[in-house]
Design a protein around this motif. Sequence first.
Motif, PDB file in Angstrom:
ATOM      1  N   ASP A  95      -0.865   4.260  -1.167  1.00  0.00           N
ATOM      2  CA  ASP A  95      -1.988   5.047  -1.528  1.00  0.00           C
ATOM      3  C   ASP A  95      -2.289   5.979  -0.634  1.00  0.00           C
ATOM      4  OD1 ASP A  95      -2.597   2.911   0.350  1.00  0.00           O
ATOM      5  OD2 ASP A  95      -4.493   2.785  -0.619  1.00  0.00           O
ATOM      6  N   VAL A 154      -6.333   0.588   1.154  1.00  0.00           N
ATOM      7  CA  VAL A 154      -5.741  -0.628   1.650  1.00  0.00           C
ATOM      8  C   VAL A 154      -5.695  -0.414   3.333  1.00  0.00           C
ATOM      9  CG1 VAL A 154      -3.949  -2.383   1.735  1.00  0.00           C
ATOM     10  CG2 VAL A 154      -4.278  -1.006  -0.155  1.00  0.00           C
ATOM     11  N   ALA A 174       0.895  -1.230  -0.241  1.00  0.00           N
ATOM     12  CA  ALA A 174       0.098  -0.031  -0.083  1.00  0.00           C
ATOM     13  C   ALA A 174       0.758   1.190  -0.064  1.00  0.00           C
ATOM     14  CB  ALA A 174      -0.924   0.119   1.118  1.00  0.00           C
ATOM     15  N   TYR A 230       3.150  -1.753   3.940  1.00  0.00           N
ATOM     16  CA  TYR A 230       2.599  -0.295   3.934  1.00  0.00           C
ATOM     17  C   TYR A 230       3.934   0.425   3.869  1.00  0.00           C
ATOM     18  CZ  TYR A 230      -1.849  -2.034   5.644  1.00  0.00           C
ATOM     19  OH  TYR A 230      -2.828  -2.951   5.866  1.00  0.00           O
ATOM     20  N   SER A 282      -5.379   6.008   2.968  1.00  0.00           N
ATOM     21  CA  SER A 282      -5.295   4.610   2.244  1.00  0.00           C
ATOM     22  C   SER A 282      -6.459   3.733   2.394  1.00  0.00           C
ATOM     23  CB  SER A 282      -4.088   3.862   2.971  1.00  0.00           C
ATOM     24  OG  SER A 282      -3.902   2.614   2.783  1.00  0.00           O
TER      25      SER A 282
END
Length: 514
Positions: free
Chosen positions: A176, A182, A174, A295, A180
Amino acid sequence: MAAHAPRSPRRSRRSAPGRADVLDTQVIVVGAGPVGLLLTAELCLHGIQVAVVEQRHRPTKESRASTLHARTMEIFDSRGLLTDFASPPTEPRGHFGGLPLDLTLPGAYPGQHKVPQTKTESVLEEWALSLGADIRCGHRLELIDLVQDGEAVEAQAIGRDGRPVRLRGTYLVACDGQDSTVRRLTGAAFPGQEAGRELLRADVENIRVRDRRFERLPGGLAIAARRPDGVTRVMVHEFGARAKQRTGPPQYAEMAAAWQRVTGEDISAGTPLWVNHFDDANRQLTHYRHGRVLYAGDAAHRQMPIGGQALNLGLQDAFNLGWKLAAVLAGHAPKGLLDTYHSERHQVGRAVLANIRAQAQLLLAGAEVEPLRAVLAELLDHEQVRTRLAGMISGLDIRYADCGTGHPLTGLRLPHARLRVGSATCTTLELLRSGRGLLLGLDGRIPAVGERWADRIDLVVARPEPDSDPGELDKVTAVAVRPDGYVVWAATSQQPGGSEELAAVLERWFGTPH
């Protein structure tokens, strides 16, 4: 140099109407911002198959983050990317909580360097694509049925044509951002501090205001910087104002009204290119790894982007993770290697978030913080204080405890130095461009035990360039370096280090030799 392991074939299958298309790959990267793109390129450099899903349909035109610090510049140089950035403007002076701070420290790229985020993304995207990355824009990840079956990760996205795409990879990362998807859909624990204060920010055309660098006025904080193209970036915070619960960016009228209340100037006739806000929320994942889901960047930690630290922290997450994940997928990673991503970067993230909390208080609090600012301003005149804070902000002070002890360089980045390799001259950073580990002999020879890892590390004999300053490599006879540039072993003529010791270190970081 040994060739990289061949990539596993990517399989993309178009399904019947009403059924999801299927994409099989080794790593799914969610998010094609700078962090996701750097991670993707690092994985592809090591021969790993990567598919990137990004919900945006096209690259952003908003250059929100524009500061690259010294360690990030070193990272880009160690992959040969700096020529693509041309010669970005360099400023020796940064700040700590709005107080001027000289960031100059020994190294190849002292100070801070101004690069629009759009340029950083463009360079990293081009590099990733040239290495074979599969980047799919306009794909909104749903992850409704994210399944970890012990062997792979499955996820689902909605493609730009509205069709579902089924994704299957050995790992998913992840990248993002602070909101996020995710993180939300996996329920990863993300403790920390809620937002209390915020800054409004915009890039605006057709206004004329004087440049301001963290100007504290009775009603608030004002910042303005006009670029050569005539666009002015303005930021404003009203002392005592609380952060608002927002579902989207603020309107420019709100920004202009706050600016007028704080500065007395009317910028309402300006043309905003974009408007956003950032707040002082401060959170960090409890674990950066959840099985086969990892992450990086703002998906792992949320912080106020003071002084460019958020972008640089995320890029350095990606650089730490890339080679480790690639080694796992190539099948030669030692046990526990991937877990060092969390142990190393969580500690660094915790330290950065702490200094950002302190800076946010100095920057956004009202008159009550002025005595503290006055004391700190005096302390910054002391070289030891300045050096400590400059190292913290630039990323040059990072020492990874997982690398062990044994020599003062262990756990630190490989120092900058000019070397003579055969008849050629190069820098220590240039020796890392293959993306592999490095065993560097500085006394005319390479420790023989290193040959056993020649398929994973570069073996280089060099000497300091005549009349150059070897700096921290003075009296060092050999040094072993990870692909991300951090020293795991060093020897001197007084402490030569034995073959068994070096072999144990190489096996610790590069796995059992064939």
